[in-house]
Design an enzyme around this catalytic site. Structure first.
Site, short mmCIF file in Angstrom:
data_model
loop_
_atom_site.label_atom_id
_atom_site.label_comp_id
_atom_site.label_asym_id
_atom_site.label_seq_id
_atom_site.Cartn_x
_atom_site.Cartn_y
_atom_site.Cartn_z
N ASP A 1 0.82 -1.22 0.00
CA ASP A 1 0.00 0.00 0.00
C ASP A 1 0.85 1.27 0.00
O ASP A 1 0.60 2.22 0.74
CB ASP A 1 -0.95 0.01 1.20
N ASP B 1 -0.46 -4.44 -3.73
CA ASP B 1 -1.47 -3.39 -3.90
C ASP B 1 -0.87 -2.01 -3.72
O ASP B 1 -1.48 -1.12 -3.11
CB ASP B 1 -2.61 -3.58 -2.90
#
Length: 687
Positions: free
Chosen positions: A513, A540
């Site tokens: 992230d 991600d």
């Protein structure tokens, strides 16, 4: 974001970008990225160039249907790619308006057409704008022929070709006539006393927006049609139709006519009496919203073949036909807009329509930026970046550059929503010289004992203010996953929750992230443009619901803390009516195992089935680290039900079209370019 695929966590207009965008087009594509920073080296980098300062009005782009990307044209922005020229004579006006090159043409003073009724044949890619309230065209106007496109005509008075006959059938002398043009914006003009029409939109002219004009003292105000085809898309808003007899407007065979917040006024006891107001003819589909009709005969009229939907209009002292019926269309499926209350329209339009003193003049140039300096050694005005942010006045209206001297600044930084127009800029010779770093993660306990930070709260730098820029620096989250196995490892380096965010020549690095690209609220737009930059991570590491472009940058894949290679580049959570992530002209590589990384997976945040996540990767170089089936499911949702595609990628990680690797067609790709994401925003470096 959860690293598993079975459960979603709750977590909160083809374009060469215009002036001032420092794009190192050859620098990012095909670079090898190893332990350091590839071909740029430690001390050398293509530094963001200073922008050419141009007036804000010269960068303006259209709204409404003129902003829609179609027919090979991405919105309507006129001549902003070209030089700004000032004209005072008919010869000069005609020279630049008919040229093949783009120009912003400033009309300074009154120019009289010779012969009377002359209409200059405007070429594509032009902005013709009056200088303040002084720009006038007397005795003639402009003609836009078949195929002419991307034209803005603004802030002018066009008047007095009147030849003495009220319903003139002999002199086709219009203020603005368009025959088969597209992507035209007519804005803030005073149009009056012409021999024929004030505006004629004819022969399939489409993607037209007409806004904030005064159309007055004329027989024929605004005619639309002269065609058997039903293809035209037109937006007409905030115009003042005053003492005009007919065509207010008359719309014939218009596929989508969106009229809102217009003011139609017929004064009692004058020699001019309105025959009708808004008129939907033929196969027209019209949506008419929040307009104000005063003193008109037959204020709203439709043929039996037309569809006309009325909403929220006000009628004062009107008589005769006021009609609606049929099914039209939803304008929001084409563009966003904001309605003013109908009761406010008369005062708002009277005060705002027509030429403005702030358009077309040098006084609207971007004001010089205020600069605040940060240095950890005390040689600047502030020792921390946050202290400099705190010093920016709330609701500031002009650019503030926070210049950060080389060094490592271990802190968290928050740009609050009431402090727009901030640039955070490293002053060193390399983007590696200035580093802002911290190590909070989603599961890190807060010092006050009130719980953990959560994913958004873990950000090293959090941007909540619009029109933010970051340049020539590194933003990092160095949370140590291996040393903290019991802590949720989502650790954001940079989080944006705002609109019009420019990241130019930066490094954003972390693990899971890394870069959160969000919006201020679900219903709000959040556009981000990343160029000439590096983004580093593993899981991600580019995620969120913003509409974001990553252009001519390097996306670097990183092994996990246990030394394994597996991950996902993107995790979009895009609303169904928005654009998601566009990666273009970039390189995806890294020191990881072959075939170990997905390009993305579909994040339906909170299990929201109404979302329609989108990532497009196009014209980019993919290393062999990219999986041959590059998209993955997430949270029980199939990526095939969302929007994931590639187009003309190269490199060993690129692949051919299949059901598991969708590729855009050329036609589809023409609608998935930078301008389709950014709309009427042109990212421009602050200095």
């Amino acid at each position: 974001m959860d690293t598993t695929q079975h459960k979603a966590r709750h977590r909160r207009r083809k374009l060469g970008l215009i002036v001032g965008i420092p794009v190192a087009a050859a620098a990012a594509v095909g670079l090898s990225y190893g332990a350091g920073f590839g071909a740029f080296g430690e001390d050398v980098q293509p530094k963001a160039a200073a922008a050419t300062v141009v007036p804000a009005w010269a960068r303006d782009a259209a709204d409404g249907f003129a902003s829609v990307h179609a027919l090979g044209q991405n919105g309507t922005y006129g001549g902003r790619d070209g030089a700004i020229v000032t004209v005072k004579t008919l010869a000069d006006l005609e020279k630049y308006a008919t040229a093949s090159q783009p120009y912003v043409i400033v009309v300074a003073g009154a120019i009289t057409m010779d012969p009377k009724g002359k209409e200059i044949k405007v070429a594509s890619d032009k902005t013709i704008v009056g200088s303040g309230t002084s720009g006038q065209i007397v005795g003639g106007g402009f003609f836009l022929g078949q195929g002419v496109h991307n034209v803005i005509i603004r802030n002018l008075t066009i008047r007095h070709s009147y030849a003495g006959t009220w319903n003139d059938k002999e002199h086709d002398w219009d203020a603005i006539q368009m025959d088969g043009a597209h992507h035209v914006w007519i804005d803030h003009k005073d149009l009056r006393h012409m021999a024929d029409g004030l505006i004629d939109s004819r022969k399939d002219t489409t993607y037209l927006t007409v806004s904030w004009n005064r159309l007055q003292n004329d027989n024929k105000a605004f005619g639309i049609g002269w065609t058997d085809h039903v293809t035209a898309d037109i937006t007409i808003h905030h115009n003042w139709f005053h003492e005009t007899e007919q065509r207010n407007p008359s719309t014939d065979n218009v596929a989508h006519a969106h009229l809102y917040n217009n003011y139609l006024q017929d004064d009692p006891g004058t020699s001019i009496t309105s025959a009708y107001g808004n008129y939907a003819r033929g196969a027209t589909k019209m949506v008419l919203e929040n307009s104000y009709f005063e003193g008109l005969n037959n204020p709203v009229t439709k043929d039996s073949t037309a569809a006309l939907v009325q909403r929220g209009n006000v009628f004062v002292n009107t008589t005769g036909r006021n009609e609606s019926g049929g099914t039209a269309f939803d304008p929001t499926s084409y563009y966003s807009y904001t309605l003013d209350p109908a009761a406010d329209v008369p005062s708002k339009v009277r005060s705002g329509a027509g030429p403005r003193s702030a358009i077309g003049t040098a006084t609207t140039a971007t004001p010089a930026a205020t600069t605040l300096t940060v240095a950890g050694d005390g040689s600047g005005q502030y020792r921390t970046v946050q202290a400099a942010v705190d010093a920016v006045p709330a609701n500031n209206t002009s650019r503030v550059v926070i210049s950060v001297k080389p060094g490592t600044y271990r802190e968290t930084v928050k740009i609050p929503s009431n402090k727009p127009h901030i640039t955070l800029q490293g002053s060193g010779g390399s983007r590696q010289d200035t580093v802002i770093v911290h190590n909070n993660a989603a599961g890190t306990p807060k010092p006050d004992g009130s719980g953990t930070y959560g994913t958004p709260g873990s950000a090293t730098v959090a941007v909540e203010a619009d029109d933010f820029q970051a340049r020539n620096l590194t933003v990092s989250n160095d949370f140590d996953e291996k040393a903290n196995p019991s802590i949720s490892a989502q650790a954001v380096a940079l989080r944006t929750g705002a609109d019009m965010v420019l990241l130019d020549s930066v490094i954003v690095t972390g693990d899971q992230d890394t870069l959160e690209l969000d919006t201020a609220a679900c219903e709000k737009l959040g556009r981000v443009y990343v160029t000439n930059s590096y983004i580093v991570g593993n899981v991600d590491f580019i995620f969120g619901r913003a509409s974001a472009v990553i252009d001519h940058s390097v996306i670097t894949l990183k092994k996990r803390s246990d030394g394994s290679s597996a991950g996902f580049v993107t995790a979009p959570s895009t609303p169904a009516d928005r654009k998601g992530f566009l990666i273009t002209g970039s390189t995806i590589n890294g020191d990881v195992s072959d075939g170990s990384f997905y390009l993305g997976r579909n994040w339906h945040a909170g299990g929201d089935a109404t979302l329609d996540p989108q990532t497009t990767v196009r014209n980019s170089t993919l290393s062999k680290a990219v999986r041959s089936t590059p998209w993955s499911d997430m949270g029980g949702f199939s990526w095939k039900d969302d929007r994931f595609a590639e187009y003309r990628n190269t490199g060993p990680g690129a692949g051919t079209a299949s059901t598991n690797r969708p590729q855009l067609t050329d036609a589809q790709a023409s609608g998935q370019e930078i301008a389709d994401w950014l709309g009427n925003w042109t990212p421009t470096a602050s200095q």
